[in-house]
Design a protein around this motif. Structure first.
Motif, PDB file in Angstrom:
ATOM      1  N   ALA A  78       0.851  -1.191   0.000  1.00  0.00           N
ATOM      2  CA  ALA A  78       0.000   0.000   0.000  1.00  0.00           C
ATOM      3  C   ALA A  78       0.883   1.235   0.000  1.00  0.00           C
ATOM      4  O   ALA A  78       1.844   1.322   0.764  1.00  0.00           O
ATOM      5  CB  ALA A  78      -0.910   0.008   1.223  1.00  0.00           C
ATOM      6  N   VAL A  79       0.574   2.164  -0.892  1.00  0.00           N
ATOM      7  CA  VAL A  79       1.187   3.484  -0.858  1.00  0.00           C
ATOM      8  C   VAL A  79       0.118   4.442  -0.348  1.00  0.00           C
ATOM      9  O   VAL A  79      -0.908   4.643  -0.999  1.00  0.00           O
ATOM     10  CB  VAL A  79       1.691   3.912  -2.255  1.00  0.00           C
ATOM     11  N   ILE A  80       0.338   4.980   0.853  1.00  0.00           N
ATOM     12  CA  ILE A  80      -0.624   5.886   1.470  1.00  0.00           C
ATOM     13  C   ILE A  80      -0.152   7.315   1.218  1.00  0.00           C
ATOM     14  O   ILE A  80       0.947   7.699   1.610  1.00  0.00           O
ATOM     15  CB  ILE A  80      -0.743   5.639   2.984  1.00  0.00           C
ATOM     16  N   VAL A  81      -0.992   8.096   0.535  1.00  0.00           N
ATOM     17  CA  VAL A  81      -0.614   9.448   0.124  1.00  0.00           C
ATOM     18  C   VAL A  81      -1.277  10.483   1.036  1.00  0.00           C
ATOM     19  O   VAL A  81      -2.483  10.424   1.281  1.00  0.00           O
ATOM     20  CB  VAL A  81      -1.014   9.720  -1.337  1.00  0.00           C
ATOM     21  N   ALA A  82      -0.474  11.411   1.520  1.00  0.00           N
ATOM     22  CA  ALA A  82      -0.971  12.574   2.260  1.00  0.00           C
ATOM     23  C   ALA A  82      -0.367  13.814   1.621  1.00  0.00           C
ATOM     24  O   ALA A  82       0.694  13.742   0.989  1.00  0.00           O
ATOM     25  CB  ALA A  82      -0.581  12.491   3.732  1.00  0.00           C
ATOM     26  N   SER A  83      -1.031  14.928   1.756  1.00  0.00           N
ATOM     27  CA  SER A  83      -0.469  16.174   1.226  1.00  0.00           C
ATOM     28  C   SER A  83       0.029  17.027   2.382  1.00  0.00           C
ATOM     29  O   SER A  83      -0.493  16.951   3.502  1.00  0.00           O
ATOM     30  CB  SER A  83      -1.518  16.950   0.421  1.00  0.00           C
ATOM     31  N   VAL A 168      -5.346  14.982  -2.235  1.00  0.00           N
ATOM     32  CA  VAL A 168      -3.924  14.928  -1.874  1.00  0.00           C
ATOM     33  C   VAL A 168      -3.027  14.771  -3.089  1.00  0.00           C
ATOM     34  O   VAL A 168      -1.803  14.837  -2.971  1.00  0.00           O
ATOM     35  CB  VAL A 168      -3.637  13.807  -0.856  1.00  0.00           C
ATOM     36  N   GLY A 169      -3.613  14.536  -4.274  1.00  0.00           N
ATOM     37  CA  GLY A 169      -2.825  14.493  -5.506  1.00  0.00           C
ATOM     38  C   GLY A 169      -2.476  13.114  -5.993  1.00  0.00           C
ATOM     39  O   GLY A 169      -1.495  12.944  -6.731  1.00  0.00           O
ATOM     40  N   LYS A 170      -3.267  12.104  -5.628  1.00  0.00           N
ATOM     41  CA  LYS A 170      -2.971  10.736  -6.061  1.00  0.00           C
ATOM     42  C   LYS A 170      -2.974  10.620  -7.577  1.00  0.00           C
ATOM     43  O   LYS A 170      -2.049  10.071  -8.179  1.00  0.00           O
ATOM     44  CB  LYS A 170      -4.000   9.761  -5.465  1.00  0.00           C
ATOM     45  N   SER A 171      -4.021  11.119  -8.222  1.00  0.00           N
ATOM     46  CA  SER A 171      -4.133  11.001  -9.680  1.00  0.00           C
ATOM     47  C   SER A 171      -3.045  11.794 -10.390  1.00  0.00           C
ATOM     48  O   SER A 171      -2.492  11.349 -11.399  1.00  0.00           O
ATOM     49  CB  SER A 171      -5.521  11.458 -10.144  1.00  0.00           C
ATOM     50  N   SER A 172      -2.700  12.958  -9.864  1.00  0.00           N
ATOM     51  CA  SER A 172      -1.628  13.765 -10.472  1.00  0.00           C
ATOM     52  C   SER A 172      -0.298  13.033 -10.409  1.00  0.00           C
ATOM     53  O   SER A 172       0.483  13.048 -11.368  1.00  0.00           O
ATOM     54  CB  SER A 172      -1.512  15.117  -9.755  1.00  0.00           C
ATOM     55  N   LEU A 173      -0.035  12.365  -9.293  1.00  0.00           N
ATOM     56  CA  LEU A 173       1.208  11.596  -9.164  1.00  0.00           C
ATOM     57  C   LEU A 173       1.232  10.430 -10.144  1.00  0.00           C
ATOM     58  O   LEU A 173       2.247  10.169 -10.795  1.00  0.00           O
ATOM     59  CB  LEU A 173       1.362  11.077  -7.735  1.00  0.00           C
ATOM     60  N   LEU A 174       0.109   9.722 -10.261  1.00  0.00           N
ATOM     61  CA  LEU A 174       0.059   8.589 -11.177  1.00  0.00           C
ATOM     62  C   LEU A 174       0.223   9.040 -12.624  1.00  0.00           C
ATOM     63  O   LEU A 174       0.847   8.351 -13.433  1.00  0.00           O
ATOM     64  CB  LEU A 174      -1.252   7.819 -10.998  1.00  0.00           C
ATOM     65  N   ASN A 175      -0.312  10.189 -12.955  1.00  0.00           N
ATOM     66  CA  ASN A 175      -0.125  10.721 -14.308  1.00  0.00           C
ATOM     67  C   ASN A 175       1.338  11.068 -14.571  1.00  0.00           C
ATOM     68  O   ASN A 175       1.813  10.961 -15.710  1.00  0.00           O
ATOM     69  CB  ASN A 175      -0.996  11.959 -14.514  1.00  0.00           C
ATOM     70  N   LEU A 181      -1.712   7.015 -18.537  1.00  0.00           N
ATOM     71  CA  LEU A 181      -2.845   6.724 -17.658  1.00  0.00           C
ATOM     72  C   LEU A 181      -3.943   7.769 -17.816  1.00  0.00           C
ATOM     73  O   LEU A 181      -5.132   7.454 -17.722  1.00  0.00           O
ATOM     74  CB  LEU A 181      -2.384   6.664 -16.195  1.00  0.00           C
ATOM     75  N   GLU A 182      -3.554   9.035 -18.004  1.00  0.00           N
ATOM     76  CA  GLU A 182      -4.492  10.128 -18.269  1.00  0.00           C
ATOM     77  C   GLU A 182      -5.651  10.136 -17.275  1.00  0.00           C
ATOM     78  O   GLU A 182      -6.814  10.225 -17.638  1.00  0.00           O
ATOM     79  CB  GLU A 182      -5.029  10.046 -19.706  1.00  0.00           C
ATOM     80  N   LEU A 183      -5.312  10.052 -15.998  1.00  0.00           N
ATOM     81  CA  LEU A 183      -6.344  10.066 -14.963  1.00  0.00           C
ATOM     82  C   LEU A 183      -6.860  11.482 -14.754  1.00  0.00           C
ATOM     83  O   LEU A 183      -6.114  12.454 -14.830  1.00  0.00           O
ATOM     84  CB  LEU A 183      -5.774   9.531 -13.656  1.00  0.00           C
ATOM     85  N   LYS A 184      -8.140  11.592 -14.456  1.00  0.00           N
ATOM     86  CA  LYS A 184      -8.744  12.895 -14.213  1.00  0.00           C
ATOM     87  C   LYS A 184      -8.293  13.421 -12.868  1.00  0.00           C
ATOM     88  O   LYS A 184      -8.324  12.726 -11.865  1.00  0.00           O
ATOM     89  CB  LYS A 184     -10.272  12.785 -14.227  1.00  0.00           C
ATOM     90  N   THR A 185      -7.841  14.666 -12.845  1.00  0.00           N
ATOM     91  CA  THR A 185      -7.427  15.287 -11.592  1.00  0.00           C
ATOM     92  C   THR A 185      -8.460  16.324 -11.180  1.00  0.00           C
ATOM     93  O   THR A 185      -9.160  16.895 -12.019  1.00  0.00           O
ATOM     94  CB  THR A 185      -6.047  15.963 -11.727  1.00  0.00           C
TER      95      THR A 185
END
Length: 292
Positions: A78-83, A168-175, A181-185
């Motif tokens: 698990a990667v737990i993301v916090a901002s 927290v920016g999960k989708s931005s990091l994955l992009n 991946l082009e995930l919606k942010t």
């Protein structure tokens, strides 16, 4: 029959990746009778139907791991993301995610995102707290690309649940990790400073450098009712478990008992004060749950 992995589930349809492509499948009625729900991440056998690239899930292989929230199977870490800013870090919620992941027995990495928005002193304080708790912490920014290569190495050849609250920016990091991946942010609400939900379902995403990642919806709460006794909570806080062996009483809950080494370590800074306060909050919650 074909073997594959469920990469997405929406509205009773399961999308199964196989060597022959992705099949849109329904689950056999027998699963409903046995109260079994296929999960994203499940390795399955499917039976092809006459229609093009459709079929039925006939068998679910034994799961190595399973998370309830998000509902996924067979993840290895698990990667737990916090901002660190926008929104401000919610360490109470971060610790709840950590407790859940510890309960499943998978490797855990903490990502502190948006580090370009604050000074290093603010970042160092949180990093030290969780490094003392025996976690790997990665500092990232999707604006400056800080930490992106290090995060890629962590994800490589793993099946990773990428979790954390909205905004927290999960989708931005994955992009940043993989542009295809082009995930919606989403934007941050000016009023609440919290994220707006952008991920509507749990989906298994294949990484071009090896491995899979699960992009999951944001969460506002996690139930701790799977911990039945308050004395068991220490097993979900690695640093508290370690020092609890030095307490005067083996039954010590680290609240007000004499000879408590855990409280001494909090005073000396070996255990983060916020971590300890969250531990006490969770103890009270478990006690309350037990009364009902």
């Amino acid at each position: 029959m074909l073997e594959g992995v469920i990469t997405k589930g929406v509205g009773g349809f399961y999308y199964v990746k196989t060597d022959r492509g992705v099949y849109e499948c329904r689950a056999r009625g027998a699963f409903r009778e046995k109260n079994i729900t296929p999960l994203v991440g499940d390795r399955v056998l499917i039976r092809e139907s006459d229609s093009n690239k459709t079929g039925y899930v006939e068998e679910i292989f034994e799961r190595k791991t399973q998370l309830k929230r998000p509902p996924v199977a067979n993840v290895s870490q698990a990667v737990i993301v916090a901002s660190i800013k926008n929104p401000d870090p919610n360490l109470w919620l971060l610790d709840r995610f950590l407790v859940l992941a510890e309960g499943v027995g998978i490797n855990i990495v903490i990502v502190i995102n948006k580090v370009d928005l604050v000074d290093t002193n603010t970042i160092d304080s949180i990093c030290k707290t969780y490094e003392k708790a025996r976690y790997k912490v990665i500092l990232t920014s999707s604006m400056t690309d800080e930490g992106i290569d290090e995060l890629k190495e962590v994800l490589k050849d793993n099946v990773t649940v990428f979790a954390g609250p909205s905004g927290v920016g999960k989708s931005s990091l994955l992009n940043k990790i993989q542009k295809k991946l082009e995930l919606k942010t989403g934007e941050i609400s000016n009023k609440t400073k919290r994220g707006k939900h952008t991920t509507r379902h749990t989906e298994l995403l294949e990484l071009e450098f090896g491995g899979y990642v699960l992009d999951t919806p944001g969460f506002s709460s996690l139930n701790l009712d799977f911990i039945e006794k308050e004395e068991d909570l220490k097993y979900y806080f690695k640093e508290i478990e370690e020092y609890s062996t030095q307490c005067k009483f083996s039954s010590c809950l680290h609240i007000s008992e004499p000879g408590c080494q855990v409280r001494e370590k909090v005073e000396s800074g070996e255990i983060g004060k916020t971590r300890y306060e969250n531990y006490l909050s969770f103890i009270n919650e478990i006690k309350s749950n037990r009364r009902y």
